[in-house]
Design a protein around this motif. Structure first.
Motif, PDB file in Angstrom:
ATOM      1  N   ILE A   4       1.036  -1.355  -0.139  1.00  0.00           N
ATOM      2  CA  ILE A   4       0.538  -0.146   0.345  1.00  0.00           C
ATOM      3  C   ILE A   4       1.129   1.310  -0.349  1.00  0.00           C
ATOM      4  N   LEU A   5       1.881   1.326   0.631  1.00  0.00           N
ATOM      5  CA  LEU A   5       2.901   2.277   0.953  1.00  0.00           C
ATOM      6  C   LEU A   5       3.438   2.586  -0.119  1.00  0.00           C
ATOM      7  N   ALA A   6       3.778   1.733  -1.003  1.00  0.00           N
ATOM      8  CA  ALA A   6       4.552   1.650  -2.323  1.00  0.00           C
ATOM      9  C   ALA A   6       3.381   2.435  -3.564  1.00  0.00           C
ATOM     10  N   LEU A   7       2.692   2.091  -3.364  1.00  0.00           N
ATOM     11  CA  LEU A   7       1.340   2.414  -4.270  1.00  0.00           C
ATOM     12  C   LEU A   7       1.391   4.018  -4.448  1.00  0.00           C
ATOM     13  N   GLY A   8       1.518   4.043  -3.059  1.00  0.00           N
ATOM     14  CA  GLY A   8       0.551   5.750  -2.557  1.00  0.00           C
ATOM     15  C   GLY A   8       2.145   6.251  -3.302  1.00  0.00           C
ATOM     16  N   THR A  13       4.959  10.043  -7.081  1.00  0.00           N
ATOM     17  CA  THR A  13       6.088  10.596  -7.895  1.00  0.00           C
ATOM     18  C   THR A  13       4.978  10.289  -9.725  1.00  0.00           C
ATOM     19  N   ASP A  14       4.520   9.413  -9.883  1.00  0.00           N
ATOM     20  CA  ASP A  14       3.729   9.810 -11.509  1.00  0.00           C
ATOM     21  C   ASP A  14       3.288  10.760 -11.603  1.00  0.00           C
ATOM     22  N   ALA A  18       4.698  13.767 -14.223  1.00  0.00           N
ATOM     23  CA  ALA A  18       3.496  14.165 -15.056  1.00  0.00           C
ATOM     24  C   ALA A  18       3.063  15.662 -15.477  1.00  0.00           C
ATOM     25  N   ARG A  19       3.867  16.470 -14.021  1.00  0.00           N
ATOM     26  CA  ARG A  19       3.020  17.558 -13.984  1.00  0.00           C
ATOM     27  C   ARG A  19       5.162  18.462 -14.606  1.00  0.00           C
ATOM     28  N   PRO A  45      -1.532  20.359  -8.295  1.00  0.00           N
ATOM     29  CA  PRO A  45      -2.038  18.962  -8.432  1.00  0.00           C
ATOM     30  C   PRO A  45      -3.359  18.913  -9.188  1.00  0.00           C
ATOM     31  N   ARG A  46      -3.037  19.312 -11.279  1.00  0.00           N
ATOM     32  CA  ARG A  46      -3.569  19.708 -11.150  1.00  0.00           C
ATOM     33  C   ARG A  46      -5.271  18.636 -11.965  1.00  0.00           C
TER      34      ARG A  46
END
Ligand code: SAH
Length: 224
Positions: A4-8, A13-14, A18-19, A45-46
């Protein structure tokens, strides 16, 4: 737990990446250089300002629908309008057309206080909650027809209008500080409009055409 931490972490990061890419390929590439503007575009965070089913398109080079026939502007246009008013830390800015609240958040990242007005009640309620949840505490949102501006809070260092009007509402000129700047799309709704920069210098009003744009119409409250 670790997963879960890793996914968060992956998620954060993604969106950050992207920004970064958005700023590099859409904003800097088209000539935006103002440091405050670039920094705000990198940080706000658009993806949290678009409908859930459009999150994966949040960093695309285009406007996106936000419901009620309205749109969140293309990232480049948001950056361009922000850079054009030459924002400073001590600025008090008025925005007409809160929409998603994204432009307000970008401004709030840079300036001291942002006052923003939205005419569609559902969008007002949503944007107000979103800006509060994301801790943009220096924004104040009002549900009203922005034609009249926000006299009690003025005069403003800058006014950003994000809906296309057929003429510049006189109350907005009045509420601009001496030396203040307004950016506003002017023209017929549903066609292209001219993005204008209006500068108030004493009794003089200087107007400059910046570029052709396409904004949703500036509407008026029915009881006016
Ligand atoms: N700045 C917004 C873009 C919103 S689109 C963003 O970052 O998402 C323009 C918005 O202007 C719409 O939400 C529309 O409802 C609003 N609008 C149109 N006419 C208005 C008026 N007279 N007063 C206030 N808001 C208005």
């Amino acid at each position: 737990m670790l997963l879960i931490l890793a996914l968060g972490f992956q998620e954060r990061t993604d969106t950050k990446e992207a920004r970064e890419k958005m700023v590099r390929s859409q904003i800097k590439a088209r000539g935006i250089t103002n440091g405050f503007t670039l920094e705000a575009m990198r940080n706000v965070p658009r993806h949290l300002f678009v409908p859930e089913d459009l999150i994966s398109s949040a960093y695309f080079d285009s406007p996106l629908p936000i419901g009620h026939g309205q749109t969140i502007s293309q990232p480049y246009i948001v950056a361009f309008m922000t850079e054009t008013i030459q924002p400073k830390k001590d600025f008090k800015v008025l925005e007409i057309g809160t929409g998603s609240g994204y432009q307000a958040a970008i401004l709030a990242h840079i300036v001291d206080s942002v006052y923003t007005i939205e005419i569609v009640e559902a969008l007002y309620v949503q944007a107000k909650k979103r800006l509060r949840d994301l801790n943009y505490d220096n924004t104040l949102v009002k549900y009203a027809d922005g034609y009249h501006g926000w006299e009690e809070k003025g005069p403003f260092d800058a006014i950003v209008v994000t809906a296309a009007a057929e003429f510049v509402p006189p109350p907005l000129i009045e509420q601009l500080k001496d030396g203040g700047k307004m950016i506003i799309p002017i023209g017929t709704p549903f066609t292209t409009q001219q993005l204008l920069l209006i500068e108030k210098k004493g009794a003089k009003i200087k107007t400059k055409n910046l570029m052709f744009v396409r904004f949703v119409p500036f509407t008026r409250a029915k009881d006016q």
